[in-house]
Scaffold this motif. Structure first.
Motif, PDB file in Angstrom:
ATOM      1  N   GLY A 153      25.638  56.719 -17.507  1.00  0.00           N
ATOM      2  CA  GLY A 153      27.008  56.412 -17.122  1.00  0.00           C
ATOM      3  C   GLY A 153      27.793  55.591 -18.121  1.00  0.00           C
ATOM      4  O   GLY A 153      28.997  55.384 -17.945  1.00  0.00           O
ATOM      5  N   GLN A 154      27.156  55.137 -19.200  1.00  0.00           N
ATOM      6  CA  GLN A 154      27.831  54.318 -20.199  1.00  0.00           C
ATOM      7  C   GLN A 154      28.186  55.162 -21.420  1.00  0.00           C
ATOM      8  O   GLN A 154      27.329  55.876 -21.955  1.00  0.00           O
ATOM      9  CB  GLN A 154      26.935  53.148 -20.619  1.00  0.00           C
ATOM     10  CG  GLN A 154      26.541  52.220 -19.482  1.00  0.00           C
ATOM     11  CD  GLN A 154      27.739  51.542 -18.845  1.00  0.00           C
ATOM     12  OE1 GLN A 154      28.624  51.017 -19.531  1.00  0.00           O
ATOM     13  NE2 GLN A 154      27.785  51.564 -17.513  1.00  0.00           N
ATOM     14  N   SER A 155      29.438  55.045 -21.873  1.00  0.00           N
ATOM     15  CA  SER A 155      29.883  55.819 -23.037  1.00  0.00           C
ATOM     16  C   SER A 155      29.160  55.362 -24.308  1.00  0.00           C
ATOM     17  O   SER A 155      28.920  54.170 -24.510  1.00  0.00           O
ATOM     18  CB  SER A 155      31.395  55.664 -23.231  1.00  0.00           C
ATOM     19  OG  SER A 155      32.092  56.229 -22.149  1.00  0.00           O
ATOM     20  N   VAL A 156      28.833  56.338 -25.140  1.00  0.00           N
ATOM     21  CA  VAL A 156      28.162  56.081 -26.415  1.00  0.00           C
ATOM     22  C   VAL A 156      28.929  56.805 -27.502  1.00  0.00           C
ATOM     23  O   VAL A 156      29.262  57.985 -27.355  1.00  0.00           O
ATOM     24  CB  VAL A 156      26.697  56.580 -26.382  1.00  0.00           C
ATOM     25  CG1 VAL A 156      26.049  56.418 -27.743  1.00  0.00           C
ATOM     26  CG2 VAL A 156      25.899  55.839 -25.325  1.00  0.00           C
ATOM     27  N   ASN A 157      29.221  56.104 -28.589  1.00  0.00           N
ATOM     28  CA  ASN A 157      29.929  56.712 -29.714  1.00  0.00           C
ATOM     29  C   ASN A 157      28.930  57.149 -30.779  1.00  0.00           C
ATOM     30  O   ASN A 157      28.146  56.334 -31.281  1.00  0.00           O
ATOM     31  CB  ASN A 157      30.921  55.718 -30.326  1.00  0.00           C
ATOM     32  CG  ASN A 157      32.056  55.387 -29.377  1.00  0.00           C
ATOM     33  OD1 ASN A 157      32.590  56.270 -28.706  1.00  0.00           O
ATOM     34  ND2 ASN A 157      32.436  54.121 -29.308  1.00  0.00           N
ATOM     35  N   LEU A 158      28.952  58.442 -31.090  1.00  0.00           N
ATOM     36  CA  LEU A 158      28.045  58.992 -32.088  1.00  0.00           C
ATOM     37  C   LEU A 158      28.824  59.634 -33.224  1.00  0.00           C
ATOM     38  O   LEU A 158      29.888  60.216 -33.007  1.00  0.00           O
ATOM     39  CB  LEU A 158      27.132  60.052 -31.455  1.00  0.00           C
ATOM     40  CG  LEU A 158      26.194  59.602 -30.334  1.00  0.00           C
ATOM     41  CD1 LEU A 158      25.428  60.814 -29.792  1.00  0.00           C
ATOM     42  CD2 LEU A 158      25.238  58.529 -30.799  1.00  0.00           C
ATOM     43  N   ARG A 159      28.277  59.531 -34.415  1.00  0.00           N
ATOM     44  CA  ARG A 159      28.843  60.272 -35.538  1.00  0.00           C
ATOM     45  C   ARG A 159      28.519  61.751 -35.373  1.00  0.00           C
ATOM     46  O   ARG A 159      27.605  62.110 -34.631  1.00  0.00           O
ATOM     47  CB  ARG A 159      28.263  59.748 -36.858  1.00  0.00           C
ATOM     48  CG  ARG A 159      28.574  58.292 -37.140  1.00  0.00           C
ATOM     49  CD  ARG A 159      28.178  57.917 -38.551  1.00  0.00           C
ATOM     50  NE  ARG A 159      26.801  58.270 -38.864  1.00  0.00           N
ATOM     51  CZ  ARG A 159      26.265  58.133 -40.089  1.00  0.00           C
ATOM     52  NH1 ARG A 159      27.008  57.672 -41.079  1.00  0.00           N
ATOM     53  NH2 ARG A 159      25.016  58.472 -40.298  1.00  0.00           N
ATOM     54  N   PRO A 160      29.267  62.627 -36.059  1.00  0.00           N
ATOM     55  CA  PRO A 160      29.048  64.077 -35.880  1.00  0.00           C
ATOM     56  C   PRO A 160      27.602  64.509 -36.084  1.00  0.00           C
ATOM     57  O   PRO A 160      27.097  65.362 -35.347  1.00  0.00           O
ATOM     58  CB  PRO A 160      29.976  64.695 -36.932  1.00  0.00           C
ATOM     59  CG  PRO A 160      31.092  63.705 -37.050  1.00  0.00           C
ATOM     60  CD  PRO A 160      30.448  62.355 -36.908  1.00  0.00           C
ATOM     61  N   ARG A 161      26.929  63.922 -37.060  1.00  0.00           N
ATOM     62  CA  ARG A 161      25.550  64.347 -37.332  1.00  0.00           C
ATOM     63  C   ARG A 161      24.624  64.028 -36.169  1.00  0.00           C
ATOM     64  O   ARG A 161      23.825  64.868 -35.742  1.00  0.00           O
ATOM     65  CB  ARG A 161      25.041  63.667 -38.610  1.00  0.00           C
ATOM     66  CG  ARG A 161      23.649  64.127 -39.018  1.00  0.00           C
ATOM     67  CD  ARG A 161      23.238  63.612 -40.364  1.00  0.00           C
ATOM     68  NE  ARG A 161      23.201  62.159 -40.412  1.00  0.00           N
ATOM     69  CZ  ARG A 161      22.666  61.465 -41.418  1.00  0.00           C
ATOM     70  NH1 ARG A 161      22.153  62.105 -42.452  1.00  0.00           N
ATOM     71  NH2 ARG A 161      22.677  60.152 -41.398  1.00  0.00           N
ATOM     72  N   GLU A 162      24.747  62.815 -35.624  1.00  0.00           N
ATOM     73  CA  GLU A 162      23.889  62.421 -34.509  1.00  0.00           C
ATOM     74  C   GLU A 162      24.315  63.117 -33.213  1.00  0.00           C
ATOM     75  O   GLU A 162      23.484  63.424 -32.357  1.00  0.00           O
ATOM     76  CB  GLU A 162      23.910  60.904 -34.315  1.00  0.00           C
ATOM     77  CG  GLU A 162      23.133  60.137 -35.348  1.00  0.00           C
ATOM     78  CD  GLU A 162      23.831  60.091 -36.699  1.00  0.00           C
ATOM     79  OE1 GLU A 162      24.994  59.641 -36.739  1.00  0.00           O
ATOM     80  OE2 GLU A 162      23.228  60.527 -37.706  1.00  0.00           O
ATOM     81  N   PHE A 163      25.615  63.385 -33.072  1.00  0.00           N
ATOM     82  CA  PHE A 163      26.106  64.114 -31.898  1.00  0.00           C
ATOM     83  C   PHE A 163      25.491  65.511 -31.851  1.00  0.00           C
ATOM     84  O   PHE A 163      25.013  65.959 -30.803  1.00  0.00           O
ATOM     85  CB  PHE A 163      27.631  64.210 -31.926  1.00  0.00           C
ATOM     86  CG  PHE A 163      28.231  64.853 -30.704  1.00  0.00           C
ATOM     87  CD1 PHE A 163      28.628  64.089 -29.617  1.00  0.00           C
ATOM     88  CD2 PHE A 163      28.400  66.230 -30.636  1.00  0.00           C
ATOM     89  CE1 PHE A 163      29.169  64.680 -28.486  1.00  0.00           C
ATOM     90  CE2 PHE A 163      28.942  66.834 -29.510  1.00  0.00           C
ATOM     91  CZ  PHE A 163      29.332  66.053 -28.438  1.00  0.00           C
ATOM     92  N   SER A 164      25.490  66.203 -32.978  1.00  0.00           N
ATOM     93  CA  SER A 164      24.908  67.552 -33.037  1.00  0.00           C
ATOM     94  C   SER A 164      23.415  67.522 -32.750  1.00  0.00           C
ATOM     95  O   SER A 164      22.882  68.435 -32.104  1.00  0.00           O
ATOM     96  CB  SER A 164      25.156  68.164 -34.425  1.00  0.00           C
ATOM     97  OG  SER A 164      26.541  68.292 -34.678  1.00  0.00           O
ATOM     98  N   LEU A 165      22.758  66.475 -33.216  1.00  0.00           N
ATOM     99  CA  LEU A 165      21.323  66.338 -32.968  1.00  0.00           C
ATOM    100  C   LEU A 165      21.048  66.150 -31.479  1.00  0.00           C
ATOM    101  O   LEU A 165      20.161  66.803 -30.909  1.00  0.00           O
ATOM    102  CB  LEU A 165      20.778  65.156 -33.760  1.00  0.00           C
ATOM    103  CG  LEU A 165      19.300  64.818 -33.589  1.00  0.00           C
ATOM    104  CD1 LEU A 165      18.419  66.008 -33.976  1.00  0.00           C
ATOM    105  CD2 LEU A 165      18.941  63.588 -34.425  1.00  0.00           C
ATOM    106  N   LEU A 166      21.803  65.272 -30.834  1.00  0.00           N
ATOM    107  CA  LEU A 166      21.612  65.046 -29.401  1.00  0.00           C
ATOM    108  C   LEU A 166      21.911  66.316 -28.604  1.00  0.00           C
ATOM    109  O   LEU A 166      21.192  66.646 -27.652  1.00  0.00           O
ATOM    110  CB  LEU A 166      22.504  63.907 -28.916  1.00  0.00           C
ATOM    111  CG  LEU A 166      22.436  63.613 -27.408  1.00  0.00           C
ATOM    112  CD1 LEU A 166      21.024  63.209 -26.998  1.00  0.00           C
ATOM    113  CD2 LEU A 166      23.446  62.535 -27.019  1.00  0.00           C
TER     114      LEU A 166
END
Length: 246
Positions: A153-166
């Motif tokens: 429920g908590q927002s997390v800010n990811l860079r594009p590289r880590e976002f794609s990995l997740l």
């Protein structure tokens, strides 16, 4: 391709009636047990769930409903013999609507209304757009179109590289993935697998793990690769109290 709905515990006759009423909008997939339903929810994208609470009670699995929101944010319509008595508790457990199983046309109308709202919110132009739609699995919510992530429920800010990995991990939960697979599918890398994976894994763990040095979500499987487990066991006393009332 049509939108997909998962039904849990519906009698064959009721399933056939609902299917005929919704066939224009939805492809209904039946699950005969809660175990089958959980597996299907983890492996597929569904846009609607229709659950018979009387079935869950008959197999002593009323508490199963409370875990759905850890897997999917799709609307849940619960069918009950006594909706007036059950609505309050079922909504607390994650249901959107509780309705009598006797009113077939009303069930179909409500299903269409919930489907319309859900798909419009997620900007589905058609069912094939489900691949980029927002979805929930375990403790994680991800919205590829808006680049948003929430963990418990908590927002997390990811860079594009880590976002794609997740995103790749979330689409392949509980599967051991090699560094080669990850690098190929996430970033299109054809070599340098080990070098290319360590740092993004490290950064992603820092953002999403309660204890990055002792990871719970992204597990290293020595000699093979990594496994993403979307759940962390928790104890929710309020939820337990609700379950006891069903």
């Amino acid at each position: 391709m049509k939108y997909q709905a998962l039904t849990i515990g519906l009698a064959d006759e009721l399933f056939s009636i609902i299917q005929s009423l919704l066939s224009v909008y939805l492809h209904l997939i039946p699950a005969s047990t809660t175990r089958d339903a959980s597996y299907l929810l983890e492996q597929n994208v569904f846009h609607l769930l229709i659950v018979d609470i009387e079935y869950l009670r008959s197999v002593h699995s009323s508490d199963w409903l409370s875990g759905i929101r850890r897997i999917s944010f799709a609307p849940i319509i619960v069918l009950s013999d006594t909706p007036e008595q059950d609505t309050h508790l079922l909504v607390q457990l994650g249901a959107d609507i509780c309705v009598s199983s006797k009113y077939h046309t009303i069930i179909a109308d409500l299903a269409y209304a919930q489907l319309r709202r859900y798909t419009e919110y997620n900007h589905y132009s058609n069912p094939s757009g489900a691949e980029v739609s927002a979805f929930q699995i375990g403790d994680f919510f991800i919205d590829p179109a808006r680049c948003k992530v929430k963990v418990q429920g908590q927002s997390v800010n990811l860079r594009p590289r880590e976002f794609s990995l997740l995103l790749y991990f979330m689409r392949n939960p509980n599967i051991v993935l090699s560094t080669k697979q990850i690098c190929n599918h996430v970033w299109g890398m054809s070599n340098g697998y080990d070098y290319g994976i360590y740092h993004p894994i490290y950064l992603l763990r820092k953002q999403i793990e309660p204890q990055p040095k002792n990871p719970s979500y992204i597990q290293t499987v020595r000699g093979f690769g990594y496994r993403f487990r979307p759940y962390v066991e928790t104890c929710d006393k309020c939820e337990d109290n609700v379950r006891k009332q069903l």
